[in-house]
Write a protein that holds these residues in place. Structure first.
Motif, PDB file in Angstrom:
ATOM      1  N   GLN A 234      13.089  -1.158  10.342  1.00 38.89           N
ATOM      2  CA  GLN A 234      13.139  -1.546  11.752  1.00 38.89           C
ATOM      3  C   GLN A 234      11.841  -2.209  12.197  1.00 38.89           C
ATOM      4  OE1 GLN A 234      13.767   1.516  10.566  1.00 38.89           O
ATOM      5  NE2 GLN A 234      15.568   2.452  11.545  1.00 38.89           N
ATOM      6  N   GLN A 235      10.706  -1.636  11.768  1.00 35.28           N
ATOM      7  CA  GLN A 235       9.415  -2.205  12.155  1.00 35.28           C
ATOM      8  C   GLN A 235       9.256  -3.627  11.626  1.00 35.28           C
ATOM      9  OE1 GLN A 235       7.077  -1.151  14.122  1.00 35.28           O
ATOM     10  NE2 GLN A 235       7.469   1.030  14.419  1.00 35.28           N
ATOM     11  N   ILE A 236       9.746  -3.874  10.417  1.00 35.18           N
ATOM     12  CA  ILE A 236       9.600  -5.197   9.826  1.00 35.18           C
ATOM     13  C   ILE A 236      10.489  -6.214  10.527  1.00 35.18           C
ATOM     14  CG2 ILE A 236       9.976  -6.562   7.734  1.00 35.18           C
ATOM     15  CD1 ILE A 236       7.488  -4.947   7.640  1.00 35.18           C
ATOM     16  N   VAL A 237      11.709  -5.822  10.863  1.00 39.78           N
ATOM     17  CA  VAL A 237      12.606  -6.750  11.561  1.00 39.78           C
ATOM     18  C   VAL A 237      12.014  -7.139  12.914  1.00 39.78           C
ATOM     19  CG1 VAL A 237      14.877  -6.986  12.638  1.00 39.78           C
ATOM     20  CG2 VAL A 237      14.673  -5.908  10.384  1.00 39.78           C
ATOM     21  N   VAL A 238      11.501  -6.141  13.649  1.00 34.97           N
ATOM     22  CA  VAL A 238      10.863  -6.436  14.927  1.00 34.97           C
ATOM     23  C   VAL A 238       9.596  -7.260  14.702  1.00 34.97           C
ATOM     24  CG1 VAL A 238       9.795  -5.412  16.981  1.00 34.97           C
ATOM     25  CG2 VAL A 238      11.840  -4.380  15.993  1.00 34.97           C
ATOM     26  N   TYR A 239       8.915  -7.002  13.597  1.00 33.76           N
ATOM     27  CA  TYR A 239       7.708  -7.776  13.257  1.00 33.76           C
ATOM     28  C   TYR A 239       8.051  -9.251  13.074  1.00 33.76           C
ATOM     29  CZ  TYR A 239       3.943  -9.635  10.323  1.00 33.76           C
ATOM     30  OH  TYR A 239       2.945 -10.408   9.800  1.00 33.76           O
ATOM     31  N   TRP A 240       9.132  -9.539  12.374  1.00 37.38           N
ATOM     32  CA  TRP A 240       9.531 -10.940  12.158  1.00 37.38           C
ATOM     33  C   TRP A 240       9.820 -11.632  13.485  1.00 37.38           C
ATOM     34  CZ3 TRP A 240      13.290  -9.140   7.802  1.00 37.38           C
ATOM     35  CH2 TRP A 240      12.563  -8.977   6.617  1.00 37.38           C
ATOM     36  N   VAL A 241      10.550 -10.947  14.356  1.00 35.32           N
ATOM     37  CA  VAL A 241      10.867 -11.534  15.661  1.00 35.32           C
ATOM     38  C   VAL A 241       9.588 -11.717  16.480  1.00 35.32           C
ATOM     39  CG1 VAL A 241      12.142 -11.223  17.808  1.00 35.32           C
ATOM     40  CG2 VAL A 241      13.178 -10.536  15.632  1.00 35.32           C
ATOM     41  N   GLY A 242       8.748 -10.675  16.498  1.00 41.62           N
ATOM     42  CA  GLY A 242       7.506 -10.747  17.260  1.00 41.62           C
ATOM     43  C   GLY A 242       6.562 -11.809  16.738  1.00 41.62           C
ATOM     44  N   ARG A 243       6.491 -11.961  15.434  1.00 44.39           N
ATOM     45  CA  ARG A 243       5.627 -13.000  14.854  1.00 44.39           C
ATOM     46  C   ARG A 243       6.125 -14.396  15.194  1.00 44.39           C
ATOM     47  NH1 ARG A 243       0.499 -12.626  12.444  1.00 44.39           N
ATOM     48  NH2 ARG A 243       1.117 -14.268  10.987  1.00 44.39           N
ATOM     49  N   ALA A 244       7.449 -14.566  15.245  1.00 49.80           N
ATOM     50  CA  ALA A 244       7.995 -15.870  15.623  1.00 49.80           C
ATOM     51  C   ALA A 244       7.594 -16.219  17.053  1.00 49.80           C
ATOM     52  CB  ALA A 244       9.511 -15.861  15.469  1.00 49.80           C
ATOM     53  N   VAL A 245       7.734 -15.247  17.960  1.00 45.57           N
ATOM     54  CA  VAL A 245       7.357 -15.485  19.356  1.00 45.57           C
ATOM     55  C   VAL A 245       5.850 -15.704  19.460  1.00 45.57           C
ATOM     56  CG1 VAL A 245       7.301 -14.493  21.672  1.00 45.57           C
ATOM     57  CG2 VAL A 245       9.312 -14.161  20.209  1.00 45.57           C
ATOM     58  N   LEU A 246       5.084 -14.854  18.784  1.00 47.70           N
ATOM     59  CA  LEU A 246       3.629 -14.979  18.824  1.00 47.70           C
ATOM     60  C   LEU A 246       3.181 -16.307  18.222  1.00 47.70           C
ATOM     61  CD1 LEU A 246       0.958 -13.516  19.522  1.00 47.70           C
ATOM     62  CD2 LEU A 246       0.973 -12.603  17.176  1.00 47.70           C
ATOM     63  N   GLY A 247       3.841 -16.726  17.155  1.00 48.96           N
ATOM     64  CA  GLY A 247       3.492 -18.010  16.546  1.00 48.96           C
ATOM     65  C   GLY A 247       3.716 -19.178  17.486  1.00 48.96           C
ATOM     66  N   ILE A 248       4.790 -19.118  18.268  1.00 49.43           N
ATOM     67  CA  ILE A 248       5.052 -20.188  19.245  1.00 49.43           C
ATOM     68  C   ILE A 248       3.972 -20.204  20.322  1.00 49.43           C
ATOM     69  CG2 ILE A 248       6.645 -20.961  21.029  1.00 49.43           C
ATOM     70  CD1 ILE A 248       8.923 -19.890  19.293  1.00 49.43           C
ATOM     71  N   ILE A 249       3.634 -19.008  20.839  1.00 44.90           N
ATOM     72  CA  ILE A 249       2.614 -18.920  21.893  1.00 44.90           C
ATOM     73  C   ILE A 249       1.268 -19.408  21.379  1.00 44.90           C
ATOM     74  CG2 ILE A 249       1.347 -17.340  23.395  1.00 44.90           C
ATOM     75  CD1 ILE A 249       3.872 -15.607  23.480  1.00 44.90           C
TER      76      ILE A 249
END
Length: 345
Positions: A234-249
């Motif tokens: 679960q932490q990794i899946v949320v990490y992938w989503v969060g990294r995508a958003v963080l990468g855009i920002i």
């Protein structure tokens, strides 16, 4: 439940600020910028159908018209064949050189992955010392990347296979319908392939500090990450989503800063070049570019250096974010932040 990808943002920001601004060290910035830049981090059926067809026709005509017709010799043909051979050899040499440089860069990039992690964790950038120390682990990562590249090329060939089949089909009423359907299928498969490649790349990135500070091989570190993933996916899946958003920002922020840096850098260069061109044109009258070109080359080099320095903090922040996430998610990693960047003076 705490999501480590969110908690790691503030920690990464503090560590980035401490590394780059407390105190500010221009030489450290230059070395980290170089490291991040380095991290970045044949055919051959032997001829063509037209020549083969022409040769066969010449042979047939020669046998049909007698021995005298086939014995005509044109010296321009041998010159053309020699030129074609030289050109083909030069092209193959250039391709081989490009492939060689790509392989060298992949190995250097693999070594620099470890150099970057150690530099950020220890808050001490020792470029040559770390490079010599991590040649072995960098080679392990390089081999894994080569294997992944070959697998990617194989998958790419499979993805392109529908196009080969479609182009080989005779045109008909359903040709364009089949072609559009094949295009959509290939695009979908390419997206899936890109997602899988990104996932595998994230596993490799997270395995680097584990291989580094647990003193295990890179492949063993990847297997450890996969084992932990099975237990806490679960932490990794949320990490992938969060990294995508963080990468855009972060990408938007970096783009804004770099655009400002471009304006600040290019405007003075253009003004200086314009004034210098006018002065040289009065003196040299036609040869001013001989003097102006070296100045432009120096400006291009300075521009590249400025862009690397300006973009470096964003790359360092993203790497700190990944390391801070691994620190919380994989406690056994043993990343020694307390002996480096978190060490209280």
């Amino acid at each position: 439940m705490d999501w480590y990808v969110i908690d790691a943002v503030e920690v990464a920001y503090e560590r980035t600020k401490r590394c780059l601004f407390e105190p500010f060290d221009l030489w450290k910035w230059v070395k980290l910028a170089i490291i991040l830049m380095l991290v970045g981090g044949g055919s051959g059926h032997g001829g063509n159908s037209f020549n083969s067809f022409s040769n066969s026709m010449d042979s047939d005509y020669g046998s049909g018209y007698g021995s005298g017709y086939g014995s005509d010799y044109n010296p321009l043909d041998s010159i053309g064949d020699t030129f074609d051979s030289i050109f083909s050899a030069a092209v193959m040499a250039i391709i081989a050189l490009v492939l060689f440089l790509i392989i060298i860069f992949m190995y250097v990039s693999s070594v620099m992955e470890f150099v970057l992690v150690e530099s950020l964790v220890s808050n001490s950038v020792k470029f040559w010392e770390y490079t010599r120390h991590f040649l072995g682990k960098g080679f392990q990562l390089f081999i894994i990347r080569i294997a992944a590249l070959l697998l990617s090329l194989l998958v790419l060939a499979v993805l392109l296979l529908p196009f080969v089949l479609l182009f080989g089909m005779p045109s008909g009423d359903y040709f364009w319908l089949s072609f559009i359907g094949g295009m959509m299928l290939v695009i979908f498969l390419v997206i899936i392939f890109a997602v899988i490649a990104s996932v595998f790349g994230s596993f490799i990135s997270m395995s680097i500090p584990i291989a580094l500070y647990n003193n295990v091989g890179v492949l063993s570190a990847i297997m450890e990450v996969l084992r932990k993933f099975k237990l806490d996916w679960q932490q990794i899946v949320v990490y992938w989503v969060g990294r995508a958003v963080l990468g855009i920002i972060v990408g938007i922020a970096a783009l804004i800063v770099m655009m400002l840096a471009i304006l600040v850098t290019l405007l003075p260069f253009l003004i200086v070049d314009g004034i210098l061109y006018l002065l040289l044109s009065l003196v040299l009258s036609g040869s001013e570019w001989i003097v102006l070109v070296p100045f432009i080359l120096v400006e291009v080099i300075l521009f590249i250096i400025v862009m690397a320095l300006v973009s470096m903090p964003f790359g360092a922040f993203l790497k700190y974010h990944m390391l801070s996430f691994v620190e919380k998610w994989y406690l056994e990693a043993g990343i020694p932040f307390d002996q480096g960047i978190d060490l209280k003076a």
